[in-house]
Scaffold this active site. Structure first.
Site, PDB file in Angstrom:
ATOM      1  N   CYS A   1      44.743  44.436  33.261  1.00 35.87           N
ATOM      2  CA  CYS A   1      45.248  45.370  34.277  1.00 35.87           C
ATOM      3  C   CYS A   1      45.268  46.795  33.758  1.00 35.87           C
ATOM      4  CB  CYS A   1      46.638  44.936  34.687  1.00 35.87           C
ATOM      5  SG  CYS A   1      47.689  44.607  33.269  1.00 35.87           S
TER       6      CYS A   1
ATOM      7  N   GLU B   1      53.763  43.426  39.176  1.00 43.85           N
ATOM      8  CA  GLU B   1      52.887  44.003  38.146  1.00 43.85           C
ATOM      9  C   GLU B   1      51.479  43.921  38.700  1.00 43.85           C
ATOM     10  OE1 GLU B   1      54.012  45.422  35.623  1.00 43.85           O
ATOM     11  OE2 GLU B   1      55.885  44.479  35.019  1.00 43.85           O
TER      12      GLU B   1
ATOM     13  N   GLU C   1      39.585  49.119  41.297  1.00 42.70           N
ATOM     14  CA  GLU C   1      39.669  48.295  40.097  1.00 42.70           C
ATOM     15  C   GLU C   1      38.508  47.292  40.103  1.00 42.70           C
ATOM     16  OE1 GLU C   1      42.868  45.351  39.843  1.00 42.70           O
ATOM     17  OE2 GLU C   1      43.225  46.013  37.796  1.00 42.70           O
TER      18      GLU C   1
ATOM     19  N   GLY D   1      49.886  41.763  46.078  1.00 41.40           N
ATOM     20  CA  GLY D   1      51.233  42.300  45.826  1.00 41.40           C
ATOM     21  C   GLY D   1      51.845  42.898  47.085  1.00 41.40           C
TER      22      GLY D   1
ATOM     23  N   LYS E   1      54.082  29.334  39.339  1.00 40.46           N
ATOM     24  CA  LYS E   1      52.755  28.931  39.825  1.00 40.46           C
ATOM     25  C   LYS E   1      51.681  29.642  39.017  1.00 40.46           C
ATOM     26  CE  LYS E   1      49.814  30.279  42.854  1.00 40.46           C
ATOM     27  NZ  LYS E   1      48.602  29.913  42.088  1.00 40.46           N
TER      28      LYS E   1
ATOM     29  N   GLY F   1      49.414  40.312  39.544  1.00 39.38           N
ATOM     30  CA  GLY F   1      48.133  40.044  40.191  1.00 39.38           C
ATOM     31  C   GLY F   1      47.616  41.298  40.868  1.00 39.38           C
ATOM     32  N   SER F   2      46.769  41.094  41.863  1.00 40.55           N
ATOM     33  CA  SER F   2      46.100  42.233  42.489  1.00 40.55           C
ATOM     34  C   SER F   2      47.063  43.012  43.387  1.00 40.55           C
ATOM     35  CB  SER F   2      44.913  41.728  43.301  1.00 40.55           C
ATOM     36  OG  SER F   2      45.379  40.786  44.254  1.00 40.55           O
ATOM     37  N   THR F   3      46.754  44.264  43.587  1.00 45.56           N
ATOM     38  CA  THR F   3      47.603  45.110  44.437  1.00 45.56           C
ATOM     39  C   THR F   3      47.582  44.605  45.880  1.00 45.56           C
ATOM     40  OG1 THR F   3      47.399  47.000  42.977  1.00 45.56           O
ATOM     41  CG2 THR F   3      47.908  47.490  45.267  1.00 45.56           C
TER      42      THR F   3
HETATM   43  P1  NAD Z   1      45.331  37.599  42.445  1.00 47.68           P
HETATM   44  O1  NAD Z   1      46.205  38.590  43.124  1.00 47.68           O
HETATM   45  O2  NAD Z   1      44.149  37.115  43.171  1.00 47.68           O
HETATM   46  O3  NAD Z   1      46.155  36.285  42.048  1.00 47.68           O
HETATM   47  C1  NAD Z   1      47.280  36.327  41.218  1.00 47.68           C
HETATM   48  C2  NAD Z   1      48.146  35.125  41.509  1.00 47.68           C
HETATM   49  O4  NAD Z   1      48.623  35.236  42.854  1.00 47.68           O
HETATM   50  C3  NAD Z   1      47.426  33.774  41.421  1.00 47.68           C
HETATM   51  O5  NAD Z   1      48.322  32.815  40.916  1.00 47.68           O
HETATM   52  C4  NAD Z   1      47.108  33.470  42.885  1.00 47.68           C
HETATM   53  O6  NAD Z   1      47.008  32.093  43.150  1.00 47.68           O
HETATM   54  C5  NAD Z   1      48.321  34.051  43.574  1.00 47.68           C
HETATM   55  N1  NAD Z   1      48.117  34.421  44.971  1.00 47.68           N
HETATM   56  C6  NAD Z   1      46.949  34.772  45.596  1.00 47.68           C
HETATM   57  N2  NAD Z   1      47.175  34.998  46.897  1.00 47.68           N
HETATM   58  C7  NAD Z   1      48.501  34.813  47.113  1.00 47.68           C
HETATM   59  C8  NAD Z   1      49.338  34.918  48.264  1.00 47.68           C
HETATM   60  N3  NAD Z   1      48.869  35.241  49.461  1.00 47.68           N
HETATM   61  N4  NAD Z   1      50.669  34.681  48.108  1.00 47.68           N
HETATM   62  C9  NAD Z   1      51.182  34.371  46.896  1.00 47.68           C
HETATM   63  N5  NAD Z   1      50.429  34.228  45.789  1.00 47.68           N
HETATM   64  C10 NAD Z   1      49.101  34.457  45.884  1.00 47.68           C
HETATM   65  O7  NAD Z   1      44.986  38.268  41.052  1.00 47.68           O
HETATM   66  P2  NAD Z   1      44.031  37.686  39.948  1.00 47.68           P
HETATM   67  O8  NAD Z   1      42.655  37.897  40.457  1.00 47.68           O
HETATM   68  O9  NAD Z   1      44.480  36.338  39.520  1.00 47.68           O
HETATM   69  O10 NAD Z   1      44.328  38.680  38.741  1.00 47.68           O
HETATM   70  C11 NAD Z   1      43.731  39.897  38.648  1.00 47.68           C
HETATM   71  C12 NAD Z   1      44.641  40.999  39.141  1.00 47.68           C
HETATM   72  O11 NAD Z   1      45.879  40.955  38.466  1.00 47.68           O
HETATM   73  C13 NAD Z   1      44.086  42.370  38.830  1.00 47.68           C
HETATM   74  O12 NAD Z   1      44.249  43.217  39.942  1.00 47.68           O
HETATM   75  C14 NAD Z   1      44.925  42.847  37.664  1.00 47.68           C
HETATM   76  O13 NAD Z   1      44.992  44.233  37.511  1.00 47.68           O
HETATM   77  C15 NAD Z   1      46.231  42.238  37.988  1.00 47.68           C
HETATM   78  N6  NAD Z   1      47.062  42.122  36.776  1.00 47.68           N
HETATM   79  C16 NAD Z   1      48.111  42.973  36.620  1.00 47.68           C
HETATM   80  C17 NAD Z   1      48.875  42.920  35.476  1.00 47.68           C
HETATM   81  C18 NAD Z   1      50.052  43.860  35.297  1.00 47.68           C
HETATM   82  O14 NAD Z   1      50.902  43.565  34.455  1.00 47.68           O
HETATM   83  N7  NAD Z   1      50.148  44.952  36.024  1.00 47.68           N
HETATM   84  C19 NAD Z   1      48.578  41.990  34.478  1.00 47.68           C
HETATM   85  C20 NAD Z   1      47.504  41.129  34.671  1.00 47.68           C
HETATM   86  C21 NAD Z   1      46.757  41.214  35.843  1.00 47.68           C
END
Ligand code: NAD
Length: 483
Positions: A286, A252, A386, A235, A177, A230-232
């Site tokens: 990130c 991650e 962050e 996560g 996704k 994605g975001s903590t």
């Molecule tokens: P986000 O957590 O909002 O979304 C990431 C993904 O998760 C998207 O595809 C979103 O649709 C999905 N998502 C959102 N809510 C969900 C839920 N309840 N259940 C399942 N999936 C869900 O993050 P973002 O705003 O897209 O990205 C930014 C964040 O990602 C930052 O915190 C950044 O640090 C982190 N990030 C981490 C790494 C790493 O490798 N550690 C790399 C890139 C980004």
């Protein structure tokens, strides 16, 4: 607006079961680019069932490793031959400056080649046992099954590739996704996966929102493993949900990385490294070096020069070859970043340069200037949370022990940087930072061959290198009675 796109399930291009669609826009201009299906629970279920069938009944997991490798290598070549289209789409949909987008496309193909190499090298061991029986024991490393892969909006192609190459190399099937904000390069990838000749159902791509499609993928009982970048905050939610079926997880997550500048550093290199650490992808990485620690004896001079350097970085549309700082991904992200600047100033920080981009030509996009916040303390909100924007929070330090302590005062532990010419400081900092990655005299980066991931609340598990092979396989121990 270009032709509306469909999503990829079981080798077919389909609409969402609900018939709903949503639009994706160019963050540099606000222009609507196209629309994609709004997949939700029913579509995820369809995709997971296709992936399950491909895993249990299809040729993929049983295929000779060399055959899987050949398909992956074929895909890497096809991606490369569409390099310009990928680069264009990435800049259009995510705002990534075109030179950086082009680099990511190259890296994506290399990541696939790296894991194609692994496909033929997955081995077990023979194990000498001590229990008093005549037994022969060996281990097998087997694919896990159906992997649910959830991707963020920064570096969308690269992040999607990292969610495909390792699991596919070892024989898993995947439901991917992409972020609702940047689906286009992933959909092109789907077309090329089909062209490369992967069997139906091995890779499925469902476009949709996180709280619907993403949540449905995490909850689905037929998904064996979830990998999430994605975001903590999300996560943590994913980890809780995955617990219901004891799904394996790789997370991650976010970061608040420290970048430490000692007075003995190569001065110009340190300025450029600090700038690249935070401003790459407009701070939307990130591992961004968003906390800058500068040794007190050079702090004033360094901050003045760093502010000048930041002020002169060219802000603009990623298609302009001279652009260094592209837009943020959305209006929501921009207002979030600007809100942090207000909070920082209210808590006593001083904005040396930066803030909202007010120039007329940038008015339609989501631009924030490279922003330098001084007089920050580690307790301030802008030093703890962050921001995910081009904002650096700078603090002076007296000595190495103090700065290591300050750098480690964070719930995150993804990256850490140090600029120094003293090899003793290099190793002390590298060993004592509680982070998954350390960068010495170089801005943050990653390579397919070495593990990437976080300590503390920056995640669980690692991607890249042999770590991904372990993450997408499980060990089986076989006992054979030789009597
Ligand atoms: P986000 O957590 O909002 O979304 C990431 C993904 O998760 C998207 O595809 C979103 O649709 C999905 N998502 C959102 N809510 C969900 C839920 N309840 N259940 C399942 N999936 C869900 O993050 P973002 O705003 O897209 O990205 C930014 C964040 O990602 C930052 O915190 C950044 O640090 C982190 N990030 C981490 C790494 C790493 O490798 N550690 C790399 C890139 C980004």
């Amino acid at each position: 607006m270009s032709e509306p796109k469909k999503m990829f399930i079981n080798g077919e291009w389909v609409e969402a079961a609900s018939g709903k669609r949503f639009e994706t826009t160019n963050p540099a201009t606000g222009e609507v680019l196209t629309s994609v299906p709004e997949g939700d629970q029913e579509d995820i279920d369809r995709a997971v069932r296709a992936a399950r069938k491909a895993f249990e009944e299809g040729p993929w997991p049983k295929m000779k490793p060399a055959e899987r490798a050949k398909l992956l290598l074929n895909l890497a070549d096809i991606i490369e031959s569409h390099g310009d289209t990928f680069t264009h789409l990435e800049t259009l949909d995510s705002g990534t400056p075109i030179g950086v987008a082009s680099y990511f496309t190259t890296l994506a193909a290399e990541n696939i080649r790296y894991y194609a190499g692994w496909a033929t090298k997955i081995t077990g061991e023979t194990v000498p046992l001590s229990i008093p029986m005549n037994l022969f024991n060996y281990t097998r490393r087997e694919a896990i099954g159906v992997c649910g892969q959830i991707v963020p909006w920064n570096a969308p192609l690269m992040n999607a590739i990292m969610k495909l190459s390792a699991p596919l190399a070892v024989g898993n099937t995947v439901v991917l996704k992409p972020s609702e904000l940047t689906p286009l390069s992933t959909l092109l990838l789907g077309e090329l996966i089909q062209e490369a000749g992967f069997p139906d159902g091995v890779v499925n791509i469902v476009t949709g929102y996180g709280h619907t499609a993403g949540a449905a993928l995490t909850e689905h009982p037929e998904v064996d493993k979830i990998t999430f970048t994605g975001s903590t905050a999300v996560g943590k939610q994913i980890m809780r949900t995955a617990a219901d079926h004891v799904k394996k997880v790789t997370l991650e997550l976010g970061g608040k990385s420290a970048n430490i500048i000692f007075a003995d550093a190569e001065y110009e290199q340190a300025i450029a490294t600090a700038a690249n650490s935070i401003y790459a992808l407009s701070g939307q990485t990130c591992f961004a070096g968003s906390r800058l620690f500068v040794e007190k004896k050079i702090y004033d001079r360094f901050m003045s020069d760093f502010a000048d350097y930041s002020k002169n970085l060219k802000l603009g549309d990623g298609f302009d070859q001279t652009t260094v700082i592209g837009p943020l991904i959305s209006a929501k992200q921009k207002s979030r970043v600007l809100n942090y600047l207000d909070i920082g100033q209210r808590e006593g920080a001083e904005m040396l340069v930066g803030g909202n981009a007010t120039e007329k030509e940038l008015a339609c996009g989501h631009f924030v200037k490279p922003t330098v916040m001084a007089n920050v303390t580690n307790e301030m909100t802008i030093a703890r949370e962050e921001i995910f924007g081009p904002v650096i929070s700078a603090m002076p330090f007296e000595d190495i022990d103090e700065v290591i302590k300050l750098a480690n005062q964070s719930i995150y532990g993804l990256g850490g940087g140090v600029c120094t010419t003293d090899v003793r400081k290099v190793h002390k900092v590298a060993h004592e930072l509680k982070t998954g990655n350390v960068y010495v005299n170089v801005p943050p980066l990653s390579d397919p061959a070495t593990p990437f991931g976080g300590f503390k609340q920056s995640g669980i598990g690692r991607e890249n290198g042999a770590a991904s092979i372990e993450a997408y396989t499980q060990l089986k121990s076989v006992y054979i009675n030789l009597d």
